[in-house]
Design a protein around this motif. Structure first.
Motif, mmCIF file in Angstrom:
data_model
loop_
_atom_site.group_PDB
_atom_site.id
_atom_site.type_symbol
_atom_site.label_atom_id
_atom_site.label_comp_id
_atom_site.label_asym_id
_atom_site.label_seq_id
_atom_site.Cartn_x
_atom_site.Cartn_y
_atom_site.Cartn_z
ATOM 1 N N ARG A 266 0.807 -1.144 0.122
ATOM 2 C CA ARG A 266 0.122 -0.055 0.310
ATOM 3 C C ARG A 266 0.943 1.115 -0.196
ATOM 4 O O ARG A 266 0.602 2.264 -0.702
ATOM 5 C CB ARG A 266 -0.966 -0.113 1.002
ATOM 6 C CG ARG A 266 -1.853 1.162 1.412
ATOM 7 C CD ARG A 266 -2.828 1.036 2.354
ATOM 8 N NE ARG A 266 -3.773 2.386 2.568
ATOM 9 C CZ ARG A 266 -3.715 3.170 3.182
ATOM 10 N NH1 ARG A 266 -2.576 3.075 4.118
ATOM 11 N NH2 ARG A 266 -4.451 4.177 3.345
ATOM 12 N N GLN A 267 1.880 1.115 0.869
ATOM 13 C CA GLN A 267 2.827 2.516 0.793
ATOM 14 C C GLN A 267 3.479 2.658 -0.587
ATOM 15 O O GLN A 267 3.761 3.633 -1.010
ATOM 16 C CB GLN A 267 4.020 2.230 1.912
ATOM 17 C CG GLN A 267 3.280 2.210 3.385
ATOM 18 C CD GLN A 267 4.355 1.915 4.404
ATOM 19 O OE1 GLN A 267 5.407 1.342 3.995
ATOM 20 N NE2 GLN A 267 4.119 2.153 5.815
ATOM 21 N N ALA A 268 3.918 1.451 -1.380
ATOM 22 C CA ALA A 268 4.418 1.557 -2.567
ATOM 23 C C ALA A 268 3.406 2.283 -3.660
ATOM 24 O O ALA A 268 3.900 3.137 -4.389
ATOM 25 C CB ALA A 268 4.963 0.182 -2.962
ATOM 26 N N VAL A 269 2.325 1.576 -3.509
ATOM 27 C CA VAL A 269 1.201 2.204 -4.376
ATOM 28 C C VAL A 269 1.062 3.608 -4.198
ATOM 29 O O VAL A 269 0.868 4.583 -5.069
ATOM 30 C CB VAL A 269 -0.212 1.350 -4.278
ATOM 31 C CG1 VAL A 269 -1.182 2.085 -5.079
ATOM 32 C CG2 VAL A 269 0.223 -0.028 -4.820
ATOM 33 N N LEU A 270 0.959 3.922 -2.887
ATOM 34 C CA LEU A 270 0.935 5.581 -2.709
ATOM 35 C C LEU A 270 2.041 6.298 -3.305
ATOM 36 O O LEU A 270 1.924 7.526 -3.476
ATOM 37 C CB LEU A 270 0.689 5.662 -1.175
ATOM 38 C CG LEU A 270 -0.785 5.321 -0.669
ATOM 39 C CD1 LEU A 270 -0.700 5.208 0.945
ATOM 40 C CD2 LEU A 270 -1.850 6.059 -1.084
#
Length: 473
Positions: A266-270
């Motif tokens: 999720r952090q990488a997608v954000l």
């Protein structure tokens, strides 16, 4: 071989020395010594002990971390298999003839003590007072205890493959974690197992000392068979609880790692959705939040986000399968534990109230305080064991449920940006609906916090009915 030489003074030729001469350079060979002769024996033993402790305290695989628990349960006759070294120096589980014989001998010994105490009419409760309700309680406790012991040893022998499959599944899952850059901390696993075992040993020792102190202070001395029939259900329950908690902790830790993976995704997608100018500062902020000692899920460049989600789905499914094996193995044992605790709570509550308020306890060598301390102490240690089971099971189920929450959080940020990733997340979300983790006592009681209130409510209703039945006071 080491050749040791010594200095000696120069001498004249000696005709009787073979060639008639002794070396004049002052060097004479004395004897040959092995390297082991130059090291004191106690130093070699201390080195071996240090090496063993180092390998014991720093496990490198799943079974090495579980070795203390499984070997203690093996010696106690609770499991016929133990941890041994395989051909590749890795640990593995193996059933042995000694394990089967040991479990059978333990079952015969405990059942013999139960039958002997029941036939002679010597029970711990009858040393306090003899009434119709105490006799009923003794018969129920002996019947349930004997059945519990028989079923526990039956499961340990004939249901052993289910527990072996559960542990084997966890060991295989660790190899899948390495594919996405996650490592399991086996050292912390070993520390948790040792902590659980030491806690149980301390509680069992205190409970035993409490029982002995109450009887010694009253100059009452039951025989060995009576003590064994009284204490064996608790020791059996403690060993089952230790094995169950160790398995639950291992499974919970792996669910926790899956949640870490989804949070990283999720952090990488954000990060991809913010502008390049802000990306560096944002990445610095989320990097600090990552847990120390856990590798990035992108340490393997061949893994894309959809591939990582697929691996997460496979691991979650394998963990649920391991929990299903464990649930099948422990379900009968959990039912016997719940039944024993229920009977003890109901009758001990009656005994304590009768001792404090009634007049039955006036003809015994025990005081009212000793009545209360003994029976409340017994109910407390049994209740604490059930609390451990309930807490461990509930925390595991909650950690698995958090995966569904993190999947939908990731799906919300990935929708519209990566269709392949969104499709994999939808499949994982559907899998979470059908693959649930649940522990129960033969389907009769769920091992969650509602189990704590059920015996209490039933005990309250039972105690209200006892005066109407003429048993109370």
């Amino acid at each position: 071989m080491l050749e040791t030489v010594v200095k000696c003074p120069k001498t004249s030729p000696d005709p009787g020395n073979g060639d008639g001469r002794r070396p004049l350079d002052g060097i004479v060979p004395v004897h040959h010594m092995e390297p082991s002769d130059t090291v004191p024996r106690h130093h070699s033993w201390s080195a071996m002990v240090r090496k063993y402790l180092s390998s014991f305290l720093n496990p490198t695989d799943f079974y090495a971390a579980q070795r203390p628990v499984l070997r203690v349960s093996f010696l106690a006759g609770m499991t016929p298999f133990t941890v041994v070294k395989g051909p590749t120096e890795l640990m593995m589980l193996r059933c042995t003839p000694f394990g089967y014989i040991n479990s059978s001998l333990h079952a015969i010994l405990f059942c013999s003590c139960y039958v002997n105490a029941l036939l002679k009419g010597e029970t711990i409760t009858r040393f306090f007072f003899r009434t119709d309700i105490s006799t009923l309680g003794d018969v129920l406790q002996f019947t349930i205890g004997l059945t519990a012991l028989a079923m526990t040893f039956f499961c340990s022998i004939f249901q052993r493959n289910k527990l072996i499959n559960a542990f084997h599944a966890l060991a295989s899952i660790d190899r899948r974690f390495k594919e996405i850059g996650m490592e399991t901390n086996y050292k912390s696993t070993l520390h948790y197992n040792l902590l659980v075992m030491c806690t149980k040993v301390i509680i069992s020792s205190l409970y035993l000392l409490l029982c002995l102190a109450v009887f010694i202070s009253s100059s009452t001395y039951p025989n060995l068979a009576t003590w064994m029939a009284f204490l064996m259900p608790y020791f059996m329950m403690s060993m089952v609880v230790v094995v169950f908690l160790c398995f639950v902790n291992q499974t919970k830790h792996r669910f926790h790692l899956l949640n870490k993976v989804l949070k990283h995704l999720r952090q990488a997608v954000l990060e991809k959705r913010i502008s390049p100018q802000r990306r560096l500062s944002y990445w610095h902020a989320i990097k600090i939040q990552r847990p120390l000692g856990i590798a990035s899920v992108y340490s393997n460049n061949d893994k894309t986000m959809p591939d990582v989600v697929s691996t997460v789905a496979d691991i979650q499914d394998a963990l649920c399968e391991a929990c299903s094996y464990a649930e099948d193995y422990f379900t009968i044992q959990m039912l016997t534990i719940v039944t024993i605790v229920f009977v003890i709570v109901v009758f001990n509550a009656y005994y304590v109230l009768d001792a404090l308020i009634g007049s039955t306890s006036q003809d015994t060598p025990f005081s009212k305080g000793q009545f209360a301390v003994f029976f409340l102490g017994q109910a407390t240690v049994y209740g604490f064991g059930v609390f451990n089971i309930v807490y461990g099971s509930s925390s595991l189920v909650r950690e698995n449920d958090n995966i569904g929450i993190n999947v939908h959080k990731l799906l919300n940020v990935a929708a519209g940006t990566d269709s392949e990733l969104a499709a994999k997340l939808m499949q994982l979300s559907l899998q979470m609906v059908h693959r649930k983790v649940r522990f129960s006592a033969c389907g009769l009681f769920s091992l969650d916090f509602t189990l704590i209130f059920t015996p209490l409510c039933i005990s309250k209703s039972t105690l209200k009915c006892l005066p109407a039945s003429g048993y109370f006071f």
